[in-house]
Motif scaffolding. Structure first.
Motif, short mmCIF file in Angstrom:
data_model
loop_
_atom_site.label_atom_id
_atom_site.label_comp_id
_atom_site.label_asym_id
_atom_site.label_seq_id
_atom_site.Cartn_x
_atom_site.Cartn_y
_atom_site.Cartn_z
N ASP A 338 -81.33 13.87 -53.23
CA ASP A 338 -82.69 13.79 -52.69
C ASP A 338 -82.83 12.69 -51.65
N VAL A 339 -82.03 11.65 -51.79
CA VAL A 339 -82.03 10.59 -50.77
C VAL A 339 -81.46 11.12 -49.45
N ILE A 340 -80.36 11.88 -49.54
CA ILE A 340 -79.76 12.47 -48.34
C ILE A 340 -80.75 13.43 -47.69
N ALA A 341 -81.45 14.22 -48.53
CA ALA A 341 -82.44 15.16 -47.99
C ALA A 341 -83.56 14.43 -47.28
N GLU A 342 -84.02 13.34 -47.88
CA GLU A 342 -85.11 12.56 -47.26
C GLU A 342 -84.68 11.95 -45.94
N ARG A 343 -83.47 11.43 -45.89
CA ARG A 343 -82.97 10.80 -44.67
C ARG A 343 -82.85 11.80 -43.52
N ASN A 344 -82.57 13.06 -43.86
CA ASN A 344 -82.37 14.08 -42.82
C ASN A 344 -83.56 15.02 -42.65
N LYS A 345 -84.62 14.77 -43.47
CA LYS A 345 -85.82 15.60 -43.40
C LYS A 345 -85.48 17.09 -43.59
N LEU A 346 -84.65 17.35 -44.62
CA LEU A 346 -84.23 18.70 -44.94
C LEU A 346 -84.52 18.99 -46.40
N SER A 347 -84.54 20.26 -46.78
CA SER A 347 -84.72 20.61 -48.18
C SER A 347 -83.43 20.33 -48.95
N VAL A 348 -83.57 20.17 -50.27
CA VAL A 348 -82.40 19.89 -51.10
C VAL A 348 -81.39 21.04 -51.02
N SER A 349 -81.88 22.29 -51.00
CA SER A 349 -80.98 23.43 -50.93
C SER A 349 -80.18 23.44 -49.64
N GLU A 350 -80.82 23.07 -48.53
CA GLU A 350 -80.10 23.01 -47.25
C GLU A 350 -79.04 21.91 -47.28
N VAL A 351 -79.39 20.77 -47.86
CA VAL A 351 -78.44 19.65 -47.93
C VAL A 351 -77.25 20.01 -48.83
N LEU A 352 -77.52 20.66 -49.95
CA LEU A 352 -76.43 21.04 -50.86
C LEU A 352 -75.45 21.99 -50.19
#
Length: 387
Positions: A338-352
């Motif tokens: 969720d930290v990575i998602a927040e840093r990149n302004k992306l959804s968790v599914s996209e980041v995963l």
């Protein structure tokens, strides 16, 4: 050796000639050429001087052996090659001869190849196991093979019933296809029940490989020889169900001798087909229960992996997420998703989805609590197994 290059028909006939001569192994022929720094032509003419003085008569002795070659067998092989464009003879000096196969103590001087000749030199992983496998074992082999082929790895096996057949079938649904190494001549199908599978492998871009002459039937002594080619062609060998005394463990042992990765899938402790896998794990082979456990041992994925071969302008928005910016947002310490998602302004599914791509490339690793960035290329471990 100094003759390696693109093969031609004249040289091919010479290598076939050497293969027909009984009592002289491929390694002995190669040693004569390499240790005396002579060409293939010199070997056939006998016009050379051995490096060792007491072997002065060697050139003439070898020339006599060559003159006694089985010309009928050579003609039959050339006739087999001419029957279809899919039939190929690949000699050890051909550019398409697999470099990994040359690491064998006594590599075949000629391979009989039917299908996609280029496949035998591409990155591959062997999936091998029991003929009398369980239904679960077949499912594992098919799924592992399909996923590996989707990730760009060719899947190598021995065209036997059971795990071998399941592995070939699974790989045919992937991208990189499959290689079947046989213990018969290239024109013989064994077992007969795999005839449809044999044809499917060739028709769908796979390859049949053998070191045995056309017309050669199956014999018990052929299969250990087949197994050494399976082990040598493959970057790693995965064992899915095997008895303690089996040809599968011979393949694993050969892979170990070659310094290749060996993996084993655990199973029911009361099932005899799991004993071989458990023995390998005890001796240092890596226990695996998903494909990611296999590919994480390699520093990179195959060059033909679709994720690396797609033109940037043609990538979907999801594929374009795999940017250096997102990778930079992963710390060397544990970083929550969720930290990575927040840093990149992306959804968790996209980041995963993107992190999985990075994990396959060896850039990050999944750990409890999130992901960590890896420092440079991953180290490849080689299990030291003594069987």
């Amino acid at each position: 050796m100094n003759t390696i290059g693109v093969c031609n028909q004249e040289d091919l006939i010479k290598w076939l000639t050497l293969t027909t001569i009984k009592g002289v192994t491929p390694r002995e022929w190669l040693d004569v050429i390499e240790k005396n720094s002579i060409s293939l032509d010199h070997l056939f003419t006998g016009n050379w001087q051995p490096q060792v003085n007491h072997q002065a008569e060697l050139p003439e002795k070898l020339a006599q052996l060559i003159r006694a070659a089985d010309l009928q067998r050579i003609e039959q092989s050339l006739e087999w090659q001419s029957q279809e464009t899919l039939n190929q003879l690949v000699s050890i000096d051909c550019s398409s001869y697999p470099e990994m196969l040359k690491q064998l103590c006594s590599p075949p001087l000629v391979l009989f190849v039917r299908g996609n000749e280029r496949l035998i030199s591409q990155p591959s992983i062997a999936l091998v196991g029991s003929r009398r496998c369980t239904h679960a074992g077949k499912q594992i082999a098919q799924e592992f093979a399909r996923q590996l082929a989707e990730l760009g790895w060719s899947v190598v096996s021995g065209l036997a019933t059971g795990i071998d057949a399941a592995a070939h079938q699974g790989a045919l649904h992937g991208q990189a296809k499959t290689i079947a190494v046989t213990g018969t001549g290239p024109d013989k199908i064994y077992p007969a029940r795999n005839q449809k599978l044999h044809h499917s492998i060739v028709e769908q871009g796979g390859t049949i490989v053998s070191e045995f002459w056309p017309g050669t039937p199956p014999r018990a002594c052929h299969f250990p020889r087949r197994n050494r080619i399976i082990a040598a062609l493959s970057t790693g060998t995965v064992v899915i169900e095997a008895a303690i005394k089996s040809g599968t463990l011979i393949t694993a042992n050969l892979a170990i001798d070659l310094g290749r990765e060996v993996f084993a899938v655990p199973g029911n402790i009361y099932n005899s087909t799991s004993e071989g896998c458990h023995h390998l794990i005890q001796q240092g082979a890596k226990l695996v229960f998903k494909v990611e456990d296999i590919i994480e041992e390699f520093a990179c994925v195959p060059s033909q992996l679709a994720l690396q071969g797609v033109d940037e302008s043609q990538k979907s928005p999801c594929e374009n997420l795999a940017t250096d910016e997102l990778l930079d947002s992963v710390d060397f310490d544990v970083t929550a998703v969720d930290v990575i998602a927040e840093r990149n302004k992306l959804s968790v599914s996209e980041v995963l989805a993107t992190l999985l791509e990075y994990e396959l490339r060896g850039c990050v690793a999944a750990v409890p609590g999130g992901y960590v960035k890896l420092r440079g290329k991953k180290n490849v471990r080689h299990p030291h197994v003594s069987i």
